[in-house]
Design a protein around this motif. Structure first.
Motif, PDB file in Angstrom:
ATOM      1  N   UNK A 195       5.297   6.484   0.100  1.00 62.35           N
ATOM      2  CA  UNK A 195       5.263   6.898   1.511  1.00 62.35           C
ATOM      3  C   UNK A 195       5.277   5.671   2.415  1.00 62.35           C
ATOM      4  N   UNK A 196       4.556   4.634   2.038  1.00 60.45           N
ATOM      5  CA  UNK A 196       4.583   3.387   2.799  1.00 60.45           C
ATOM      6  C   UNK A 196       5.869   2.620   2.596  1.00 60.45           C
ATOM      7  N   UNK A 197       6.329   2.560   1.368  1.00 60.85           N
ATOM      8  CA  UNK A 197       7.554   1.818   1.024  1.00 60.85           C
ATOM      9  C   UNK A 197       8.759   2.347   1.793  1.00 60.85           C
ATOM     10  N   UNK A 198       8.799   3.644   1.978  1.00 60.04           N
ATOM     11  CA  UNK A 198       9.933   4.254   2.687  1.00 60.04           C
ATOM     12  C   UNK A 198      10.001   3.848   4.154  1.00 60.04           C
ATOM     13  N   UNK A 199       8.953   3.237   4.689  1.00 64.22           N
ATOM     14  CA  UNK A 199       8.945   2.841   6.099  1.00 64.22           C
ATOM     15  C   UNK A 199       9.408   1.407   6.313  1.00 64.22           C
ATOM     16  N   UNK A 200       9.741   0.711   5.236  1.00 68.67           N
ATOM     17  CA  UNK A 200      10.141  -0.696   5.365  1.00 68.67           C
ATOM     18  C   UNK A 200      11.569  -0.908   4.878  1.00 68.67           C
ATOM     19  N   UNK A 201      12.115  -2.064   5.236  1.00 69.08           N
ATOM     20  CA  UNK A 201      13.372  -2.542   4.662  1.00 69.08           C
ATOM     21  C   UNK A 201      12.982  -3.641   3.684  1.00 69.08           C
ATOM     22  N   UNK A 202      12.973  -3.358   2.386  1.00 72.92           N
ATOM     23  CA  UNK A 202      12.481  -4.350   1.427  1.00 72.92           C
ATOM     24  C   UNK A 202      13.287  -5.653   1.433  1.00 72.92           C
ATOM     25  N   UNK A 203      14.492  -5.633   1.927  1.00 68.55           N
ATOM     26  CA  UNK A 203      15.302  -6.854   1.985  1.00 68.55           C
ATOM     27  C   UNK A 203      14.720  -7.867   2.976  1.00 68.55           C
ATOM     28  N   UNK A 204      13.853  -7.424   3.870  1.00 67.39           N
ATOM     29  CA  UNK A 204      13.244  -8.329   4.865  1.00 67.39           C
ATOM     30  C   UNK A 204      12.089  -9.156   4.299  1.00 67.39           C
ATOM     31  N   UNK A 205      11.657  -8.866   3.085  1.00 69.28           N
ATOM     32  CA  UNK A 205      10.448  -9.495   2.554  1.00 69.28           C
ATOM     33  C   UNK A 205      10.716 -10.167   1.209  1.00 69.28           C
ATOM     34  N   UNK A 206      10.056 -11.303   0.997  1.00 74.19           N
ATOM     35  CA  UNK A 206      10.139 -11.985  -0.288  1.00 74.19           C
ATOM     36  C   UNK A 206       9.153 -11.406  -1.294  1.00 74.19           C
ATOM     37  N   UNK A 207       8.042 -10.867  -0.797  1.00 78.11           N
ATOM     38  CA  UNK A 207       6.990 -10.353  -1.670  1.00 78.11           C
ATOM     39  C   UNK A 207       6.504  -9.000  -1.160  1.00 78.11           C
ATOM     40  N   UNK A 208       6.200  -8.122  -2.100  1.00 76.18           N
ATOM     41  CA  UNK A 208       5.551  -6.849  -1.799  1.00 76.18           C
ATOM     42  C   UNK A 208       4.309  -6.757  -2.682  1.00 76.18           C
ATOM     43  N   UNK A 209       3.271  -6.157  -2.156  1.00 77.22           N
ATOM     44  CA  UNK A 209       2.034  -6.031  -2.913  1.00 77.22           C
ATOM     45  C   UNK A 209       1.395  -4.696  -2.590  1.00 77.22           C
ATOM     46  N   UNK A 210       0.871  -4.040  -3.593  1.00 83.16           N
ATOM     47  CA  UNK A 210       0.128  -2.797  -3.403  1.00 83.16           C
ATOM     48  C   UNK A 210      -1.339  -3.074  -3.697  1.00 83.16           C
ATOM     49  N   UNK A 211      -2.195  -2.740  -2.740  1.00 86.81           N
ATOM     50  CA  UNK A 211      -3.636  -2.951  -2.900  1.00 86.81           C
ATOM     51  C   UNK A 211      -4.405  -1.712  -2.480  1.00 86.81           C
ATOM     52  N   UNK A 212      -5.560  -1.530  -3.047  1.00 85.91           N
ATOM     53  CA  UNK A 212      -6.514  -0.546  -2.540  1.00 85.91           C
ATOM     54  C   UNK A 212      -7.351  -1.248  -1.485  1.00 85.91           C
ATOM     55  N   UNK A 213      -7.694  -0.544  -0.418  1.00 88.40           N
ATOM     56  CA  UNK A 213      -8.440  -1.180   0.662  1.00 88.40           C
ATOM     57  C   UNK A 213      -9.910  -1.440   0.335  1.00 88.40           C
ATOM     58  N   UNK A 214     -10.379  -0.971  -0.805  1.00 90.84           N
ATOM     59  CA  UNK A 214     -11.779  -1.236  -1.138  1.00 90.84           C
ATOM     60  C   UNK A 214     -11.948  -2.526  -1.942  1.00 90.84           C
ATOM     61  N   UNK A 215     -10.900  -3.301  -2.101  1.00 94.26           N
ATOM     62  CA  UNK A 215     -10.996  -4.590  -2.787  1.00 94.26           C
ATOM     63  C   UNK A 215     -11.420  -5.675  -1.814  1.00 94.26           C
ATOM     64  N   UNK A 216     -12.153  -6.638  -2.309  1.00 94.35           N
ATOM     65  CA  UNK A 216     -12.519  -7.801  -1.507  1.00 94.35           C
ATOM     66  C   UNK A 216     -11.845  -9.010  -2.131  1.00 94.35           C
ATOM     67  N   UNK A 217     -10.955  -9.639  -1.365  1.00 88.99           N
ATOM     68  CA  UNK A 217     -10.217 -10.798  -1.859  1.00 88.99           C
ATOM     69  C   UNK A 217     -10.813 -12.078  -1.290  1.00 88.99           C
ATOM     70  N   UNK A 218     -10.749 -13.161  -2.058  1.00 89.56           N
ATOM     71  CA  UNK A 218     -11.255 -14.435  -1.535  1.00 89.56           C
ATOM     72  C   UNK A 218     -10.401 -14.910  -0.358  1.00 89.56           C
TER      73      UNK A 218
END
Length: 112
Positions: A54-77
């Motif tokens: 559902x999120x992927x369909x809203x973007x043009x993947x050719x505009x980005x070098x990287x894509x990442x899927x995360x859950x919002x309950x993660x805490x990243x350094x």
């Protein structure tokens, strides 16, 4: 490092999540919120995949070098993605991203 775009998919939250997301989207122009209706049941595996697309369909993947899927309950350094995208970081990190490594010790399940 400023993100190019965050697409946050609200998969039918019935709590304060929509209001919180709207507040952050108004504050940060790189946040796009995609709201899906509550499907009425929990769907852990297929639901995650459906939300991703559902999120992927809203973007043009050719505009980005990287894509990442995360859950919002993660805490990243701090600087996590900046360091990950350095030439040595990408090769070293592919396949090594695990939830237990991203959760602070106080939130990890016992034994992890």
């Amino acid at each position: 490092m400023r993100p190019a775009l965050w697409v946050i998919v609200d998969d039918g939250s019935t709590d304060a999540t929509p209001a919180i997301l709207a507040e952050y989207a108004a504050r940060y122009d790189f946040i796009r919120v995609v709201r899906r209706e509550d499907r009425g049941r929990r769907s852990v595996g297929p639901g995650v995949v459906e939300a991703f697309y559902a999120g992927y369909e809203t973007i043009d993947p050719a505009r980005f070098d990287y894509l990442c899927k995360l859950d919002l309950d993660l805490e990243l350094p701090p600087r996590y993605f900046e360091l990950l995208m350095q030439p040595h970081g990408i090769r070293a990190a592919v396949g090594d991203l695990q939830r237990k490594a991203l959760l602070p010790a106080r939130r990890r399940p016992p034994g992890q």
